[in-house]
Design a protein around this motif. Structure first.
Motif, mmCIF file in Angstrom:
data_model
loop_
_atom_site.group_PDB
_atom_site.id
_atom_site.type_symbol
_atom_site.label_atom_id
_atom_site.label_comp_id
_atom_site.label_asym_id
_atom_site.label_seq_id
_atom_site.Cartn_x
_atom_site.Cartn_y
_atom_site.Cartn_z
ATOM 1 N N VAL A 136 0.830 -1.204 0.000
ATOM 2 C CA VAL A 136 0.000 0.000 0.000
ATOM 3 C C VAL A 136 0.866 1.256 0.000
ATOM 4 C CG1 VAL A 136 -1.619 1.353 1.392
ATOM 5 C CG2 VAL A 136 -2.015 -1.092 1.027
ATOM 6 N N VAL A 137 1.824 1.319 0.926
ATOM 7 C CA VAL A 137 2.662 2.512 1.059
ATOM 8 C C VAL A 137 3.500 2.729 -0.194
ATOM 9 C CG1 VAL A 137 4.588 3.527 2.334
ATOM 10 C CG2 VAL A 137 2.721 2.428 3.572
ATOM 11 N N ALA A 138 4.116 1.663 -0.709
ATOM 12 C CA ALA A 138 4.980 1.794 -1.876
ATOM 13 C C ALA A 138 4.203 2.301 -3.095
ATOM 14 C CB ALA A 138 5.645 0.450 -2.192
ATOM 15 N N ASN A 139 3.019 1.762 -3.309
ATOM 16 C CA ASN A 139 2.221 2.182 -4.457
ATOM 17 C C ASN A 139 1.738 3.626 -4.318
ATOM 18 O OD1 ASN A 139 1.867 0.064 -6.553
ATOM 19 N ND2 ASN A 139 1.145 -1.158 -4.829
ATOM 20 N N LEU A 140 1.293 4.006 -3.120
ATOM 21 C CA LEU A 140 0.787 5.368 -2.926
ATOM 22 C C LEU A 140 1.911 6.394 -3.004
ATOM 23 C CD1 LEU A 140 -1.882 4.851 -0.110
ATOM 24 C CD2 LEU A 140 -2.254 5.167 -2.569
ATOM 25 N N VAL A 141 3.073 6.067 -2.451
ATOM 26 C CA VAL A 141 4.208 6.990 -2.545
ATOM 27 C C VAL A 141 4.673 7.118 -3.994
ATOM 28 C CG1 VAL A 141 6.625 7.347 -1.923
ATOM 29 C CG2 VAL A 141 4.979 6.677 -0.170
ATOM 30 N N ALA A 142 4.688 5.998 -4.725
ATOM 31 C CA ALA A 142 5.085 6.038 -6.137
ATOM 32 C C ALA A 142 4.159 6.958 -6.930
ATOM 33 C CB ALA A 142 5.078 4.634 -6.723
ATOM 34 N N ASN A 143 2.854 6.865 -6.672
ATOM 35 C CA ASN A 143 1.895 7.744 -7.343
ATOM 36 C C ASN A 143 2.128 9.210 -6.969
ATOM 37 O OD1 ASN A 143 0.677 5.616 -8.627
ATOM 38 N ND2 ASN A 143 -1.085 5.523 -7.263
ATOM 39 N N ALA A 144 2.418 9.444 -5.695
ATOM 40 C CA ALA A 144 2.647 10.807 -5.233
ATOM 41 C C ALA A 144 3.910 11.400 -5.849
ATOM 42 C CB ALA A 144 2.741 10.834 -3.704
ATOM 43 N N VAL A 145 4.954 10.576 -5.960
ATOM 44 C CA VAL A 145 6.198 11.030 -6.579
ATOM 45 C C VAL A 145 5.938 11.446 -8.023
ATOM 46 C CG1 VAL A 145 8.447 10.283 -7.436
ATOM 47 C CG2 VAL A 145 7.767 9.738 -5.096
ATOM 48 N N PHE A 146 5.173 10.635 -8.739
ATOM 49 C CA PHE A 146 4.857 10.960 -10.137
ATOM 50 C C PHE A 146 4.061 12.253 -10.215
ATOM 51 C CE2 PHE A 146 2.010 10.767 -13.822
ATOM 52 C CZ PHE A 146 2.939 10.605 -14.843
ATOM 53 N N ALA A 147 3.127 12.438 -9.273
ATOM 54 C CA ALA A 147 2.280 13.635 -9.285
ATOM 55 C C ALA A 147 3.076 14.904 -9.009
ATOM 56 C CB ALA A 147 1.157 13.496 -8.259
ATOM 57 N N THR A 148 4.157 14.787 -8.219
ATOM 58 C CA THR A 148 4.977 15.958 -7.904
ATOM 59 C C THR A 148 6.027 16.225 -8.970
ATOM 60 O OG1 THR A 148 6.566 14.657 -6.630
ATOM 61 C CG2 THR A 148 4.694 15.587 -5.426
ATOM 62 N N LYS A 149 6.088 15.360 -9.972
ATOM 63 C CA LYS A 149 7.072 15.512 -11.056
ATOM 64 C C LYS A 149 8.506 15.534 -10.530
ATOM 65 C CE LYS A 149 3.832 15.760 -14.128
ATOM 66 N NZ LYS A 149 3.564 14.597 -14.991
ATOM 67 N N GLY A 150 8.728 14.759 -9.468
ATOM 68 C CA GLY A 150 10.088 14.652 -8.929
ATOM 69 C C GLY A 150 10.536 15.820 -8.094
ATOM 70 N N GLY A 151 9.616 16.728 -7.725
ATOM 71 C CA GLY A 151 9.990 17.865 -6.898
ATOM 72 C C GLY A 151 8.824 18.378 -6.094
ATOM 73 N N ARG A 153 6.475 17.677 -1.981
ATOM 74 C CA ARG A 153 6.431 17.153 -0.622
ATOM 75 C C ARG A 153 5.371 16.059 -0.522
ATOM 76 N NH1 ARG A 153 9.204 20.326 2.866
ATOM 77 N NH2 ARG A 153 8.212 19.290 4.637
ATOM 78 N N ILE A 154 5.713 15.015 0.227
ATOM 79 C CA ILE A 154 4.790 13.921 0.499
ATOM 80 C C ILE A 154 4.796 13.682 2.008
ATOM 81 C CG2 ILE A 154 4.217 11.500 0.063
ATOM 82 C CD1 ILE A 154 5.928 11.700 -2.501
ATOM 83 N N ALA A 155 3.631 13.670 2.616
ATOM 84 C CA ALA A 155 3.525 13.467 4.061
ATOM 85 C C ALA A 155 2.715 12.216 4.353
ATOM 86 C CB ALA A 155 2.874 14.683 4.721
ATOM 87 N N VAL A 156 3.259 11.376 5.230
ATOM 88 C CA VAL A 156 2.588 10.146 5.654
ATOM 89 C C VAL A 156 2.285 10.273 7.144
ATOM 90 C CG1 VAL A 156 2.749 7.638 5.817
ATOM 91 C CG2 VAL A 156 3.902 8.839 3.938
ATOM 92 N N GLU A 157 1.040 9.982 7.522
ATOM 93 C CA GLU A 157 0.658 10.202 8.917
ATOM 94 C C GLU A 157 -0.468 9.261 9.340
ATOM 95 O OE1 GLU A 157 -0.526 13.970 11.862
ATOM 96 O OE2 GLU A 157 -0.631 14.179 9.673
ATOM 97 N N ILE A 158 -0.412 8.834 10.602
ATOM 98 C CA ILE A 158 -1.527 8.117 11.224
ATOM 99 C C ILE A 158 -2.210 9.095 12.173
ATOM 100 C CG2 ILE A 158 -2.239 6.180 12.656
ATOM 101 C CD1 ILE A 158 0.239 4.700 11.805
ATOM 102 N N GLU A 159 -3.508 9.268 12.035
ATOM 103 C CA GLU A 159 -4.218 10.242 12.848
ATOM 104 C C GLU A 159 -5.623 9.762 13.190
ATOM 105 O OE1 GLU A 159 -4.432 13.780 10.477
ATOM 106 O OE2 GLU A 159 -5.302 12.749 8.771
ATOM 107 N N ARG A 160 -6.299 10.531 14.008
ATOM 108 C CA ARG A 160 -7.696 10.246 14.316
ATOM 109 C C ARG A 160 -8.566 10.832 13.204
ATOM 110 N NH1 ARG A 160 -7.363 6.159 17.804
ATOM 111 N NH2 ARG A 160 -6.075 6.669 19.620
#
Length: 241
Positions: A136-151, A153-160
């Motif tokens: 899950v994390v690897a796929n979502l981060v990969a998508n986020a990296v592509f969306a940022t065009k390699g430049g 911020r990506i934030a991962v967090e567990i919250e209420r």
């Protein structure tokens, strides 16, 4: 006669199910071994490519190897998800620990221009398969990296969970990026298998499909909020810790 026919059909179904289970186990074993080989292929090729000038034709060749490796990894991940038994025993850990373990190898393939931040929390979250959390994390981060065009911020967090619509949930995992976001049409089709916006960039359209299948297996809820030019927020809601 009808009872005898029913018995024969039932036996045939049982034999067929046994054969399918055997094939699934074999495919899962092969896919797992291939997956283990793909990680060093992708990571070491990427590191070697980064040492070459962008104008060097050899770098282009290595970039093709990396893109092909990532596509193969997405296909293998989808295969592993589809053949894995619901009762399969796998290494498990609280969600927070699983995320920390998943991000260690993921960071090595994130471009230098992307900031990947894990916002620490005291919330441990439910106990889940470490391998599935990594998927899950690897796929979502990969998508986020592509969306940022390699430049970006990506934030991962567990919250209420916040808001009345999510009152019945106890824990929320979010992955937020400040990338280009998705149009309403793309967002509607985002979970469709083989749908991709990465034409010519190695996308297979299986990343979010794999994430959705894993999240559904967890009994959790996947929610994606995205706006063109304003980034994307992917949230996974868990009813119990």
């Amino acid at each position: 006669a009808s009872d005898a026919t029913a018995d024969v059909l039932d036996r045939r179904r049982q034999v067929q199910q046994q054969r399918l289970a055997a094939v699934g186990q074999l495919a899962g074993g092969v896919a797992h071994e291939i997956n283990n080989l793909l990680h060093p292929i992708i990571n070491l090729t990427k590191r070697t490519a980064e040492q070459l000038d962008r104008s060097d034709e050899k770098r282009h060749w290595l970039d093709v190897v990396v893109d092909s490796g990532r596509r193969a990894a997405e296909i293998v991940a989808a295969l592993l998800t589809s053949v894995r038994s619901k009762d399969e025993v796998a290494a498990a850990a609280p969600l927070a620990e699983g995320i920390r373990r998943a991000l260690d190898p993921v960071r090595s393939v994130v471009p230098q221009g992307v900031t990947l931040e894990l916002r620490e929390s005291e919330i441990a979250g439910p106990v889940l398969s470490v391998h599935e959390v990594f998927q899950v994390v690897a796929n979502l981060v990969a998508n986020a990296v592509f969306a940022t065009k390699g430049g970006g911020r990506i934030a991962v967090e567990i919250e209420r969970p916040r808001g009345p619509a999510f009152e019945r949930f106890a824990v929320c995992l979010t992955i937020v990026d400040d990338g280009e976001g998705m149009s309403e049409d793309v967002l509607r089709r985002a979970l469709d298998p083989f749908f991709t916006t990465r034409h010519g960039s190695g996308g297979t359209g299986l990343g979010l499909y794999v994430v959705h299948e894993v999240v559904r297996k967890w009994g959790a809820l996947l929610d994606i909020q995205s706006t063109l030019g304003k980034g994307t927020r992917v949230a996974i809601y868990f009813a119990d810790e």
